[in-house]
Design a protein around this motif. Structure first.
Motif, mmCIF file in Angstrom:
data_model
loop_
_atom_site.group_PDB
_atom_site.id
_atom_site.type_symbol
_atom_site.label_atom_id
_atom_site.label_comp_id
_atom_site.label_asym_id
_atom_site.label_seq_id
_atom_site.Cartn_x
_atom_site.Cartn_y
_atom_site.Cartn_z
ATOM 1 N N ALA A 107 33.096 35.653 44.963
ATOM 2 C CA ALA A 107 34.075 34.909 44.168
ATOM 3 C C ALA A 107 34.577 35.736 42.994
ATOM 4 C CB ALA A 107 33.457 33.610 43.652
ATOM 5 N N ALA A 108 33.785 36.715 42.565
ATOM 6 C CA ALA A 108 34.132 37.451 41.348
ATOM 7 C C ALA A 108 35.104 38.598 41.612
ATOM 8 C CB ALA A 108 32.867 37.983 40.678
ATOM 9 N N PHE A 109 35.310 38.958 42.870
ATOM 10 C CA PHE A 109 36.337 39.942 43.180
ATOM 11 C C PHE A 109 37.647 39.231 43.472
ATOM 12 C CE2 PHE A 109 33.044 43.187 44.014
ATOM 13 C CZ PHE A 109 33.663 44.268 43.410
ATOM 14 N N ASN A 110 38.739 39.811 42.969
ATOM 15 C CA ASN A 110 40.060 39.248 43.220
ATOM 16 C C ASN A 110 40.443 39.480 44.672
ATOM 17 O OD1 ASN A 110 42.822 38.680 43.290
ATOM 18 N ND2 ASN A 110 43.095 39.347 41.167
ATOM 19 N N PRO A 111 40.684 38.405 45.433
ATOM 20 C CA PRO A 111 40.942 38.575 46.866
ATOM 21 C C PRO A 111 42.225 39.332 47.173
ATOM 22 C CG PRO A 111 41.327 36.300 46.198
ATOM 23 C CD PRO A 111 40.703 36.995 45.026
ATOM 24 N N ALA A 112 43.123 39.435 46.197
ATOM 25 C CA ALA A 112 44.434 40.024 46.479
ATOM 26 C C ALA A 112 44.478 41.524 46.211
ATOM 27 C CB ALA A 112 45.510 39.309 45.658
ATOM 28 N N LYS A 113 43.367 42.110 45.744
ATOM 29 C CA LYS A 113 43.430 43.524 45.351
ATOM 30 C C LYS A 113 42.360 44.347 46.043
ATOM 31 C CE LYS A 113 45.566 42.790 40.918
ATOM 32 N NZ LYS A 113 46.659 43.741 41.044
ATOM 33 N N GLN A 118 39.955 47.445 41.644
ATOM 34 C CA GLN A 118 39.167 46.550 40.785
ATOM 35 C C GLN A 118 37.979 47.259 40.160
ATOM 36 O OE1 GLN A 118 38.761 42.465 42.098
ATOM 37 N NE2 GLN A 118 39.695 43.012 44.055
ATOM 38 N N TYR A 157 39.782 45.472 51.262
ATOM 39 C CA TYR A 157 39.902 44.256 50.455
ATOM 40 C C TYR A 157 38.549 43.526 50.485
ATOM 41 C CZ TYR A 157 44.912 44.731 50.022
ATOM 42 O OH TYR A 157 46.152 45.171 49.688
ATOM 43 N N HIS A 159 37.535 40.661 51.349
ATOM 44 C CA HIS A 159 37.143 39.873 52.521
ATOM 45 C C HIS A 159 36.764 40.765 53.700
ATOM 46 C CE1 HIS A 159 41.372 40.715 53.496
ATOM 47 N NE2 HIS A 159 40.978 40.649 54.739
ATOM 48 N N GLN A 160 37.011 42.064 53.577
ATOM 49 C CA GLN A 160 36.735 42.947 54.706
ATOM 50 C C GLN A 160 35.318 43.526 54.680
ATOM 51 O OE1 GLN A 160 40.321 45.395 53.990
ATOM 52 N NE2 GLN A 160 40.937 44.880 56.064
ATOM 53 N N MET A 170 30.122 45.300 43.205
ATOM 54 C CA MET A 170 30.165 44.696 41.875
ATOM 55 C C MET A 170 29.332 45.527 40.900
ATOM 56 S SD MET A 170 31.362 41.573 40.779
ATOM 57 C CE MET A 170 31.727 41.484 39.049
ATOM 58 N N PRO B 214 36.432 32.473 39.430
ATOM 59 C CA PRO B 214 35.502 33.423 38.826
ATOM 60 C C PRO B 214 36.099 34.822 38.638
ATOM 61 C CG PRO B 214 34.406 32.176 40.555
ATOM 62 C CD PRO B 214 35.861 31.804 40.609
ATOM 63 N N TYR B 215 37.037 35.234 39.517
ATOM 64 C CA TYR B 215 37.556 36.602 39.344
ATOM 65 C C TYR B 215 38.427 36.731 38.102
ATOM 66 C CZ TYR B 215 41.445 34.671 42.114
ATOM 67 O OH TYR B 215 42.452 33.890 42.601
ATOM 68 N N THR B 218 35.914 37.720 35.633
ATOM 69 C CA THR B 218 35.644 39.148 35.800
ATOM 70 C C THR B 218 36.695 39.976 35.068
ATOM 71 O OG1 THR B 218 34.811 38.645 38.009
ATOM 72 C CG2 THR B 218 35.233 40.957 37.512
ATOM 73 N N LYS B 222 36.426 42.495 31.694
ATOM 74 C CA LYS B 222 36.774 43.921 31.701
ATOM 75 C C LYS B 222 37.490 44.291 30.412
ATOM 76 C CE LYS B 222 37.351 44.665 36.666
ATOM 77 N NZ LYS B 222 38.367 44.695 37.746
ATOM 78 N N ASN B 237 47.730 35.905 43.190
ATOM 79 C CA ASN B 237 47.066 34.886 43.993
ATOM 80 C C ASN B 237 47.796 33.555 43.985
ATOM 81 O OD1 ASN B 237 44.480 36.073 45.063
ATOM 82 N ND2 ASN B 237 44.412 36.687 42.917
ATOM 83 N N PRO B 312 45.984 38.514 51.769
ATOM 84 C CA PRO B 312 45.383 39.755 52.264
ATOM 85 C C PRO B 312 44.517 39.548 53.505
ATOM 86 C CG PRO B 312 44.380 39.083 50.207
ATOM 87 C CD PRO B 312 45.557 38.189 50.417
ATOM 88 N N ARG B 313 43.976 38.325 53.662
ATOM 89 C CA ARG B 313 43.141 38.073 54.836
ATOM 90 C C ARG B 313 43.963 38.155 56.120
ATOM 91 N NH1 ARG B 313 38.196 35.773 53.742
ATOM 92 N NH2 ARG B 313 37.911 35.478 51.526
ATOM 93 N N LYS B 318 39.731 41.761 59.240
ATOM 94 C CA LYS B 318 38.476 42.509 59.195
ATOM 95 C C LYS B 318 38.454 43.653 60.189
ATOM 96 C CE LYS B 318 35.263 39.309 57.186
ATOM 97 N NZ LYS B 318 34.016 38.613 57.255
#
Lengths: 545, 318
Positions: A107-113, A118, A157, A159-160, A170, B214-215, B218, B222, B237, B312-313, B318
């Motif tokens: 959850a703490a990583f931005n899914p779009a980048k 990051q 990314y 999710h990969q 992290m 949560p991101y 993060t 930073k 997003n 991105p998914r 994957k």
């Protein structure tokens, strides 16, 4: 005191509480905690939820989550009180001098980048390194943390990659800007036990190699014993005990610390199987609609009256799917399920009310398993009406009886779930299952979301109820300590198959198959140097092969 | 094949199917409208023979299915038919009207979309403080006042009192770009005010929704400042919901501007349609209906495709 990197003095933290039916109140959640951390040392913060450990960790970044505010005290880092100087000074500190590793990297990583962007962002933003330097550092850290293909890992990314890999990424993110202090906030709690051990070893090595100081926050004393030099035990926002790891583990002074160290000491004599199992799962195979593979492959297990069958395995092994197949939520494609001598309909719709009554279920998240707008009395009363047609005074008396059984007294009957603690909520869920007078209860990770001491209480309650009511449990868990505490027989699941099945003693005694061996040896033990022993042992074995 | 390409192909196919269904709906809809074209062309005093002759000439006696097929084949060849009332080729007439409408919509979009997103980001940055409240109040006020009202107010102050721009937005091909822009300045202002609030509020809501993630914490830890957190981490997003509402408003700028066109006597599609509805000129109404439907469908399709691509998914499986 001059050498201290982090010097926290009389830290007080407040929050806004929203008690149901009352106006919001300002409350204090950390009551004047002081400690110091020297360069290159690792301090473990330990305590149950609500102890204030994450809150204190985030205070080292001058950060309060939600409505949390630092209300008093001083936080000195590198000779400067970070609480003075405003938000701009704090932003210069965050991501440069102090960095943070969150509990759920997913959850703490931005899914779009992309990961690389990051991981290097803070280092580049604070002009600690150029883009090229930061990326080179990230690649080196990926390699050090044991990530696959460190050169190209950052191009993916979030999710990969897997959960364990994300947690390492992290850690790379936190170490990339070359900080003086890293806050690790439950970095391995969300991982499977077999993944946790590798991530833990990687984190420990990275801390050691970079010489960075760290605050390591966790509720698991066995984990923190592996990485910390010193440990501070917290409870209800107060410091309970502070000492070296050796002293806390081997010679705890305070009663509360002793309880934490000796948790999971339930002794349970296993019972012998009877000739007539209450539940017989025979060669069950199941798959989810639209997927091309079986999530359950040829499963055969049996559960005997008044006994406990523990189903263990990591996430994705099919444990919860087995529960869905047994309850009829996911009709199997093959095989049969026999309950109390009769073959159950594979679908939920085909089962009688009696079938439903005799097979109850308790869930991991007691929170979401209850309607927040119903009182405890309504929640427990529902099965009494549904199965037995109880009404009025009779129903109320039975509800009170059930509340007594789960060791909640008078006055709980009219409360709402929001007014209960996590452990109390789970007890209400147990009472709801018991209300149906079932022959068997499926317990799906019922203690996973609870603090160790609370979980212990729940397990003891379940055992006592089993003794009195003769109910059988199918106990799904990933936690082997829980299994030891309550199981009579065990089925180990891996990738949809039962890889090991038998009585508790048989399953937990050598010779082991590879997977059970890996699983058993990965459970952190509460002794110093355990991590090194296991890693060394595994290296030796793989060298031997 | 990547899932994104597959989804996009599905979405395009669905759009085409939808367009086909809409063409049937438009055709059937105009069939069941009361009134008779021949009667309205020839007037009340027409003889029954003249009416019958005209109906035959217009092909109104053919079965509905044949007429639909003829109409649809014509459209595929770029032939939208002939206006019954004026005998003009509809495609030619609509061509110039459409380009005027698109010209107006384009400039309104160029100004309103970036402005709405910028205001949305600013409102998030200063959430619950005075800039947020001011932006909300002004945009809400502008959407609440009927657009013709805003049109006349702006016309009165800017056109009549200050005399900055002409109050009638007549444009033609011989004008230079500068002259055209000056002519459409006031309608563009009104349209911007009308569509701004919706897009800005959606931007604000979509980003605030993401700000709980949560991101975002993060990113804050930073040491990034608020605007960087919002722009770099929250905005990417929340693209999907924002693009959706932007496209809906774009469609409105093309399809729904008839009131503004009347207020400023601007020669666009809307006026053209209204004129011919009142004359019962069925082919023109059908053609305009189909074009408006196509604009809606295409813009919403673009919104969906952008949403798919922003995930991105789907873009990187994957």
């Amino acid at each position: 005191m001059t050498d201290a990197l982090l010097d926290v003095r009389n830290l007080k933290i407040g929050a806004t509480a929203y008690p149901p039916g009352e106006p919001p109140q300002e409350i204090e959640i950390v009551h004047g905690v002081s400690f110091t951390l020297e360069k290159g040392r690792v301090l473990g913060l330990i305590g149950e939820s609500g102890a204030g450990k994450s809150t204190i960790g985030l205070a080292a970044l001058g950060y309060g989550r939600g409505g949390v505010k630092i209300t008093g005290g001083e936080v000195w880092i590198n000779g400067r009180d970070i609480l003075k100087g405003g938000i701009r000074r704090l932003r210069d500190l965050r991501g440069a001098e102090v960095t943070y590793v969150a509990q759920s990297a997913a959850a703490a990583f931005n899914p779009a980048k992309k990961l690389m962007e990051q991981v290097t962002e803070a280092a580049i933003h604070h002009k600690k390194f150029s883009k090229a330097e930061a990326e080179a550092r990230a690649v080196a850290l990926f390699g050090k943390l044991g990530l696959p293909d460190p050169e190209t890992f950052g191009q993916r990314y979030p999710h990969q990659v897997s959960g364990g890999q994300l947690q390492r990424a992290m850690t790379a993110l936190a170490l990339c800007p070359e900080p003086d202090l890293v806050i690790f906030d439950e970095p391995t709690t969300a991982l499977d036990v077999t993944t946790q051990i590798d991530v833990l070893a990687a984190i420990k090595e990275a801390i050691h190699d970079t010489g960075v100081a760290a605050l390591y926050i966790t509720h698991d004393l066995a984990v923190v014993a592996q990485v910390a030099d010193d440990i501070m035990v917290l409870r209800h926002g107060n410091k309970v005990e502070y000492g070296t790891t050796d002293q806390i583990i081997n010679a705890p002074q305070e009663q509360y610390t002793r309880e934490l160290v000796s948790v999971r000491s339930i002794q349970h004599e296993e019972k012998l199987p009877s000739p007539d199992p209450v539940l017989k799962v025979d060669r069950v195979t199941a798959r989810y609609a639209g997927t091309g593979f079986d999530v359950l492959k040829d499963i055969s297990v049996a559960l005997h009256p008044g006994q406990t069958l523990a189903v263990v395995g990591e996430s994705g092994s099919g444990k919860s799917t087995l529960a869905r197949a047994i309850t009829g939520l996911l009709p199997p494609t093959d095989g049969s399920i026999t309950f109390d001598g009769r073959t159950l309909s594979p679908t939920l719709a085909g089962r009688s009310r009696e079938d439903l009554r005799e097979l109850q279920m308790i869930y991991q998240m007691a929170d979401v398993a209850m309607n927040p707008r119903q009182t405890v009395g309504t929640i427990i009363g529902r099965p009494l009406e549904f199965y037995f047609g109880l009404k009025g005074r009779e129903k109320r008396a039975r509800i009170q009886e059930l509340l007594d059984q789960i060791e909640l007294g008078e006055g709980f009957i009219d409360r709402y779930p929001a007014e209960l603690s996590g452990g109390q909520k789970q007890r209400v869920c147990i009472a709801r299952a018991l209300a149906a007078k079932p022959k068997m209860i499926i317990c799906d990770e019922v203690t996973s979301a609870l603090d160790p001491l609370v979980a212990d209480g729940i397990l003891k309650l379940l055992l006592a109820l089993q003794k009195r009511e003769g109910v059988a449990y199918l106990f799904i868990t990933h936690d082997l300590a829980t299994v030891r505490a309550i199981a009579d027989s065990i089925a180990v699941m891996y990738r949809g198959k039962v890889v090991r099945y038998g009585s508790k003693t048989e399953v937990l005694s050598p010779p082991f198959d590879d997977y059970t061996d890996l699983l058993l040896s990965s459970v952190p033990e509460m002794k110093l140097g355990w991590l090194e022993e296991v890693i060394a042992h595994r290296k030796m074995e793989s060298a031997g092969n | 094949m990547s899932p994104a390409i597959k989804l996009i192909a599905q979405r395009i196919a669905l759009g085409l199917l939808l367009l086909f269904l809409v063409s049937i709906l438009i055709f059937v809809g105009t069939l069941i409208l009361p009134g008779d074209v021949a009667q309205s062309i020839l007037g009340q005093s027409a003889t029954p023979e003249a009416l019958a002759n005209l109906r035959r000439d217009l092909g109104l006696n053919d079965p509905a299915f044949t007429r639909y097929i003829n109409w649809l084949t014509g459209i595929f060849h770029g032939d939208l038919g002939t206006a019954l009332t004026s005998g003009q080729d509809i495609a030619t007439a609509i061509g110039s009207r459409m380009s005027n409408t698109l010209f107006l919509a384009f400039w309104a979009a160029v100004i309103s979309v970036p402005l709405a997103i910028l205001l949305g980001l600013t409102a998030v940055r200063y959430k619950d403080r005075w800039p947020d409240k001011l932006i909300s109040a002004v945009t809400l006020a502008s959407i609440s006042v009927p657009e013709f009202m805003i049109g006349y107010i702006i016309m009165y102050f800017i056109g009549v009192k200050l005399r900055w721009f002409p109050s009638v937005a007549m444009i033609n091909d011989s004008m230079s770009l500068g002259e055209k822009l000056s002519a459409v300045a006031m309608p563009v202002m009104v349209l911007t005010l009308v569509v701004l609030a919706h897009m800005m509020r959606m931007t604000r809501a979509a980003i605030l929704n993401v700000m709980q993630s949560p991101y975002i914490e993060t990113a804050e830890l930073k040491g990034l400042n608020s605007f960087m957190v919002i722009f770099r981490h929250a905005f990417p997003n929340s693209v999907a919901p924002i693009v959706n509402v932007v496209m809906l408003n774009m469609a409105y700028l093309v399809v729904g501007v008839v009131v503004i066109e009347v207020v400023f006597t601007y020669p666009g599609m809307g006026q053209y349609l209204v004129d011919h509805v009142s004359k019962r000129d069925v082919p023109v109404v059908q053609a305009c209906g189909l074009i408006f439907a196509a604009v809606y469908i295409v813009l919403n399709m673009v919104a969906d495709i952008v949403s798919i691509l922003s995930n991105p998914r789907l873009r990187h499986p994957k």
